[in-house]
Design an enzyme around this catalytic site. Structure first.
Site: not given
Ligand code: NDP
Length: 281
Positions: A53, A97, A120
């Site tokens: 990422k 995460q 997200d």
């Protein structure tokens, strides 16, 4: 019939070029999009994901920070750090995460991220906004699936769509996005009776169960578009999806492969969400 393969790598590359161009124009105006990625603990798969990422951010000219915290980091310390990032003007997106270590309440952590930085799209405010048809951020994996359907000009409006899997990060938001695009949507889960009766009706079949190769050719309507979200590692070390690609590709009109399908699109949509967060300021 042999299905058209929807190449996630090629599409991701094309979209990343557009993202890089838009990023450069923001930078020229004095604002560099920034993403903060927080990892707690040493989970090897998570380490790979976060590295990918951050690298993807660098490749398109975005600012990124990767923070690795020890597995025994307290929930309070994590919440405190997120609060600092919420205030940090150089950061437009914050990603924690998952999974987090067991002593940390993931829900509380996600809810502590400012909704306008929740790239997200997992915060309840963003899930709710998606539900009422006014999304701020679309969760990255379903967003990537929609871009794949768009890339083949699939007429979603009026189509029968079946989503197998009802998680908050894939199945449910996927169903919402298809519904908003005008599809008639069915969501299946592990309790669904006679799954193939549903799958055989689908013009668009999206599979996100984590069950290797569970969808076989006899379960697919001839000519359907099949989007395989699953990523499973077989005993021989190879990756496979939730769809039996070999058999299904002879029935479907288009199909995404694993690897090289939805996977590369997910990170690309994270970049797009971060860019859009920065563009809104
Ligand atoms: P979850 O385990 O959170 O959810 C799985 C869902 O599938 C549940 O709703 C479950 O039903 C349903 N399910 C399980 N078995 C069956 C079955 N036999 N028939 C019908 N439904 C079933 O998984 P995720 O949504 O997080 O992920 C799904 C897959 O997608 C995984 O392989 C994951 O690795 C992959 N993934 C890939 C990404 C990418 O970038 N390509 C990103 C995220 C995930 P129930 O609700 O009843 O338990």
């Amino acid at each position: 019939m042999s299905a058209q393969i929807i190449d996630g790598n090629a599409l991701a590359k094309k979209i990343r070029i557009e993202i890089a161009t838009r990023t450069a124009s923001l930078v020229a105006k004095g604002s560099k999009p920034g993403l903060a990625v927080l990892l707690v603990g040493e989970d090897p798969a998570s380490q790979v994901y976060v590295r990918n990422k951050v690298k993807a951010c660098e490749d398109v000219g975005m600012h990124s920070i990767l923070e690795r915290h020890p597995a025994d980091l307290s929930e309070e310390k994590l919440l405190q750090r997120i609060d600092e990032l919420n205030q940090d003007k150089s950061i437009h997106g914050i990603l924690v995460q998952l999974p987090l270590p067991k002593h940390i309440d993931s829900h509380r952590v996600i809810e502590s991220i400012a909704p306008e930085k929740d790239v997200d799209g997992f915060h309840v405010a963003n899930a709710g906004a998606l539900m009422i048809g006014a999304p701020l951020f679309r969760p990255c994996t379903p967003y990537g699936c929609m871009k794949m359907l768009e890339s083949i000009d699939y007429p979603i409006r009026g189509a029968r769509a079946v989503v197998i899997g009802a998680s908050n990060i894939v199945g449910k938001p996927m169903a919402m996005l298809l519904l908003q695009a005008g599809a008639t949507v069915t969501i299946c889960n592990s309790k669904t009776r006679d799954l193939s009766a549903h799958t055989k009706e689908a013009d668009i079949l999206v599979v996100a169960t984590g069950k290797p190769k569970m969808i076989t050719a006899d379960m697919v309507k001839p000519g359907a578009v099949v989007i395989d979200v699953g990523i499973n590692r077989l005993p021989d070390g190879k990756l496979c999806g939730d769809v039996d690609f070999e058999s299904v590709q002879s029935v479907a009109s288009a199909i995404t492969p694993v690897p090289g399908g939805v996977g590369p699109m997910t990170i690309t949509m994270l970049l797009l969400n971060t860019l859009e967060a920065a563009e809104r300021i």
